[in-house]
Write an enzyme that holds these catalytic residues in place. Structure first.
Site, PDB file in Angstrom:
ATOM      1  N   GLN A 132       0.808  -1.225   0.000  1.00 60.14           N
ATOM      2  CA  GLN A 132       0.000   0.000   0.000  1.00 60.14           C
ATOM      3  C   GLN A 132       0.842   1.277   0.000  1.00 60.14           C
ATOM      4  O   GLN A 132       0.294   2.375  -0.036  1.00 60.14           O
ATOM      5  CB  GLN A 132      -0.940  -0.003   1.207  1.00 60.14           C
TER       6      GLN A 132
ATOM      7  N   SER B 194       2.664  -5.628  -4.960  1.00 58.82           N
ATOM      8  CA  SER B 194       1.850  -6.056  -6.108  1.00 58.82           C
ATOM      9  C   SER B 194       1.687  -4.908  -7.093  1.00 58.82           C
ATOM     10  O   SER B 194       1.437  -3.763  -6.683  1.00 58.82           O
ATOM     11  CB  SER B 194       0.455  -6.504  -5.656  1.00 58.82           C
TER      12      SER B 194
ATOM     13  N   THR C  85       8.375 -19.964 -15.695  1.00 58.97           N
ATOM     14  CA  THR C  85       8.803 -19.147 -16.832  1.00 58.97           C
ATOM     15  C   THR C  85       8.539 -17.674 -16.562  1.00 58.97           C
ATOM     16  O   THR C  85       7.408 -17.289 -16.250  1.00 58.97           O
ATOM     17  CB  THR C  85       8.063 -19.573 -18.112  1.00 58.97           C
TER      18      THR C  85
ATOM     19  N   CYS D   8      -9.593  -8.350   0.890  1.00 56.09           N
ATOM     20  CA  CYS D   8      -9.128  -9.703   1.230  1.00 56.09           C
ATOM     21  C   CYS D   8      -9.377 -10.068   2.686  1.00 56.09           C
ATOM     22  O   CYS D   8      -8.922 -11.105   3.151  1.00 56.09           O
ATOM     23  CB  CYS D   8      -7.634  -9.842   0.916  1.00 56.09           C
TER      24      CYS D   8
END
Length: 369
Positions: free
Chosen positions: A175, A193, A231, A317
């Site tokens: 955040q 993220s 990958t 979440c």
């Protein structure tokens, strides 16, 4: 539409999507030795250097993950390899569920979890230092709480923890990235993220200092490091680097503008009966948490939605009926139950705030009556 739920996720801005599309033309597997593989690998290398420069870390300290939740799980579950050193982890009552759930898992493995006291929502550094003992292996404290915006003094905490070389320091900085300046100089692990700073969902990172060992959460297959197999997603990595660079371009000006928008909301909502502001002076301006004691938060949220205004009742979440973060700060169950999160960003406009305040007034009058 008025979107004020940026702490849950941000939209992908055009420049980032353009980078993703262009990078998608590099079709080679970055691990392949042929020319197409080398071209993709070179693109990843350039993006990694840019991310490292912006975050003030070394290129070799970046591990690409699917997001902060994977990064958090990786760090906490890795503590099992240090079990001979100690079985104690210290955290706070202001963490994301991707911290709490792996901590529960670690408890099943024999670890003890301790919670550091808070003072007006901020970690008591003196109390934290008293809690550290020979069994402590990790301290995990998020930089900014997703529900209230309260920012922890990560730099100061890290400086104190340097006195305890056996104790590792992890911070979920999700955040904070792209919103406020910070230093990771005294942090051993940091999770983030891309979709919190206008990047694409499904890509994030974990900063891990080079002198620290860690057990991969995912094994098998070559990647950009030995600590996370799979990958490398070339286009996602390139687009995340672009999103991060754009978020840093005018950060000081963006913070001032967001602060003014936050103050407009505060000033207006403070005039309503039964409306309490839960975010305090330690909160970053991008997140404003309130409680309307007379109304159910879900009912009010859906009423705003009828006017195409979008906020949230708590972290996207989180689970349960009340906000654990708000309760930890206010010590008030009613305010924790009735909490609503308004989160704004650098692309929020004055018109957005006008529309929110108009919809708030309509919903409040309708539901209160």
């Amino acid at each position: 539409m008025t979107y004020l739920d940026y702490s849950a996720t941000t939209p992908v801005i055009d420049e980032v999507m353009e980078s993703f599309i262009k990078a998608s033309n590099f079709i080679g597997n970055p691990n392949s030795l042929h020319m197409l593989g080398r071209e993709a690998n070179n693109l990843i290398e350039a993006s990694t250097k840019q991310i490292a420069s912006l975050l003030g870390v070394d290129r070799d300290e970046i591990i690409y993950t699917s997001g902060a939740s994977e990064a958090n799980n990786t760090v906490i579950k890795s503590m099992e390899i240090y079990k001979n050193r100690g079985c104690e982890i210290i955290t706070t009552q202001l963490e994301h569920s991707s911290i709490y759930e792996p901590l529960k898992y670690m408890e099943s493995k024999g670890f003890r979890i301790k919670y550091v006291p808070l003072e007006n929502g901020v970690v008591s550094i003196s109390a934290l230092e008293k809690m550290i003992n020979d069994e402590t292996v990790l301290v995990s404290i998020s930089m900014v709480n997703s529900e209230t915006g309260i920012r922890q003094p990560i730099e100061e905490i890290g400086e104190v923890l340097k006195k305890y070389p056996k104790v590792m320091f992890h911070s979920d900085i999700t955040q904070a990235v792209g919103k406020v300046p910070f230093s990771l100089e005294n942090v051993d692990f940091a999770s983030f993220s891309a979709h919190k700073f206008f990047g694409i969902k499904g890509i994030g990172g974990l900063i891990k200092r080079k002198n620290i060992n860690m057990e991969p959460l995912i094994h098998g297959g070559k990647s950009t490091t030995a600590f996370r197999s799979g990958t490398p997603p070339t286009a996602l990595i390139v687009s995340m680097a672009k999103a991060l660079r754009l978020s840093y371009e005018n950060m000081d000006e963006d913070i001032l503008r967001v602060k003014k928008l936050n103050e407009r909301i505060r000033d207006s909502l403070s005039k309503y009966k039964d409306v309490y502001i839960n975010s305090n002076e330690h909160s970053i301006p991008h997140i404003l948490n309130i409680s309307i004691l007379a109304l159910k938060p879900e009912t009010f949220m859906h009423s705003l939605e009828e006017n195409e205004v979008y906020v949230s009742t708590k972290s996207a979440c989180s689970s349960g009926d009340i906000s654990g973060a708000v309760k930890a700060i206010t010590l008030d169950d009613r305010r924790a139950y009735h909490s609503i999160r308004i989160s704004i960003s650098r692309i929020t406009s004055d018109k957005d705030i006008d529309e929110f305040l108009r919809a708030f007034s309509i919903s409040y009058r309708k539901l209160e009556g």
